[in-house]
Every structure is written in C-alpha cells, then in structure tokens.
Design a protein around this motif. Sequence first.
Motif, mmCIF file in Angstrom:
data_model
loop_
_atom_site.group_PDB
_atom_site.id
_atom_site.type_symbol
_atom_site.label_atom_id
_atom_site.label_comp_id
_atom_site.label_asym_id
_atom_site.label_seq_id
_atom_site.Cartn_x
_atom_site.Cartn_y
_atom_site.Cartn_z
ATOM 1 N N ARG A 3 0.863 -1.184 0.000
ATOM 2 C CA ARG A 3 0.000 0.000 0.000
ATOM 3 C C ARG A 3 0.897 1.230 0.000
ATOM 4 O O ARG A 3 1.998 1.222 0.538
ATOM 5 N N HIS A 4 0.420 2.291 -0.576
ATOM 6 C CA HIS A 4 1.171 3.539 -0.626
ATOM 7 C C HIS A 4 0.650 4.477 0.456
ATOM 8 O O HIS A 4 -0.557 4.569 0.672
ATOM 9 N N ASN A 5 1.547 5.164 1.124
ATOM 10 C CA ASN A 5 1.142 6.192 2.067
ATOM 11 C C ASN A 5 1.004 7.487 1.271
ATOM 12 O O ASN A 5 1.984 8.187 1.023
ATOM 13 N N TYR A 6 -0.216 7.773 0.855
ATOM 14 C CA TYR A 6 -0.442 8.900 -0.055
ATOM 15 C C TYR A 6 0.023 10.224 0.527
ATOM 16 O O TYR A 6 0.430 11.116 -0.203
ATOM 17 N N LEU A 9 3.441 11.107 -0.660
ATOM 18 C CA LEU A 9 3.684 11.191 -2.099
ATOM 19 C C LEU A 9 3.716 12.646 -2.563
ATOM 20 O O LEU A 9 2.799 13.424 -2.293
ATOM 21 N N TRP A 12 0.639 13.691 -4.532
ATOM 22 C CA TRP A 12 -0.556 13.982 -3.717
ATOM 23 C C TRP A 12 -0.433 15.365 -3.118
ATOM 24 O O TRP A 12 -1.396 16.138 -3.117
ATOM 25 N N ILE A 52 -5.851 10.089 -5.876
ATOM 26 C CA ILE A 52 -4.557 9.546 -5.463
ATOM 27 C C ILE A 52 -4.704 8.849 -4.113
ATOM 28 O O ILE A 52 -4.211 7.735 -3.923
ATOM 29 N N ALA A 53 -5.394 9.496 -3.196
ATOM 30 C CA ALA A 53 -5.602 8.898 -1.871
ATOM 31 C C ALA A 53 -6.387 7.590 -1.986
ATOM 32 O O ALA A 53 -6.005 6.574 -1.387
ATOM 33 N N SER A 56 -4.327 4.785 -3.493
ATOM 34 C CA SER A 56 -3.204 4.326 -2.677
ATOM 35 C C SER A 56 -3.537 3.086 -1.854
ATOM 36 O O SER A 56 -2.642 2.370 -1.410
ATOM 37 N N ASP A 60 -1.069 -2.132 -7.110
ATOM 38 C CA ASP A 60 -0.296 -1.230 -7.962
ATOM 39 C C ASP A 60 -0.986 -0.950 -9.292
ATOM 40 O O ASP A 60 -0.971 0.174 -9.779
ATOM 41 N N PHE A 63 -3.819 1.337 -8.559
ATOM 42 C CA PHE A 63 -3.276 2.646 -8.190
ATOM 43 C C PHE A 63 -2.908 3.434 -9.442
ATOM 44 O O PHE A 63 -3.197 4.624 -9.550
ATOM 45 N N LEU A 67 -4.239 7.086 -10.598
ATOM 46 C CA LEU A 67 -3.339 8.183 -10.964
ATOM 47 C C LEU A 67 -3.739 8.775 -12.315
ATOM 48 O O LEU A 67 -3.705 9.994 -12.506
#
Length: 105
Positions: A3-6, A9, A12, A52-53, A56, A60, A63, A67
């Motif tokens: 998972r991405h920590n938006y 980023l 973001w 984006i949030a 995230s 992938d 995501f 984006l």
Amino acid sequence: MKRHNYKKLKIWKLGLEISKNTSDILANFPKHERFDLSSQISRCSISIPSNIAEGSARTDNSFSHFLNISLGSSFELTTPLLIAHHRAYINTETLNKLEEKIEEF
C-alpha cells in the motif's frame, strides 16, 4: 500487497496544493456562479488528490488507474479556469500560476 502512504507522495501534495489554490480563488467568484462554474472547478480540483488517496489503498495496477483519473481531472480543470479567466473572474497571473502547477502535476 504493498500500500502507498499517499500523504508522503509528492504528487498527492502537489494535487492538494492545486486544490487549495483553486479553492482560494473561488471565494472571489460571483455568487451566481456557485452552482455552475465554481462547482465544476471545485469538483475537478478536489478530485485530483482524492483519487490519489483512494488509489493508494489498491493494488499497484489499480493505483496506476487512479493516478490516470487524477491526471485527467487536472487536465479537465484547465478548461473551467480558462472560462473563468475569459469572464474576468481570475486574472492572467493567477491563471498562469495555476496552469504551471497543473503542468508540473
């Protein structure tokens, strides 16, 4: 699954900045534009960091899709900003600064 920590980023943060900048200029728009042009600008600008949030929390591949949606919203935002400039709701300097941020995005 990663998972991405938006909030960490850069994209973001830039999207949030674009949203804030557009929100600031909407305060000066005529009241009769509240449900038309102001609303459209607001929805486009909020969509940029929001997608984006949301993305995230996905895979992938998903995501990447979010984006792309966010990028599309940034492109969409340019048109109502140009209309606002044409109607003299925003000046050329403000328009150019926002367009530069959108291009960076």
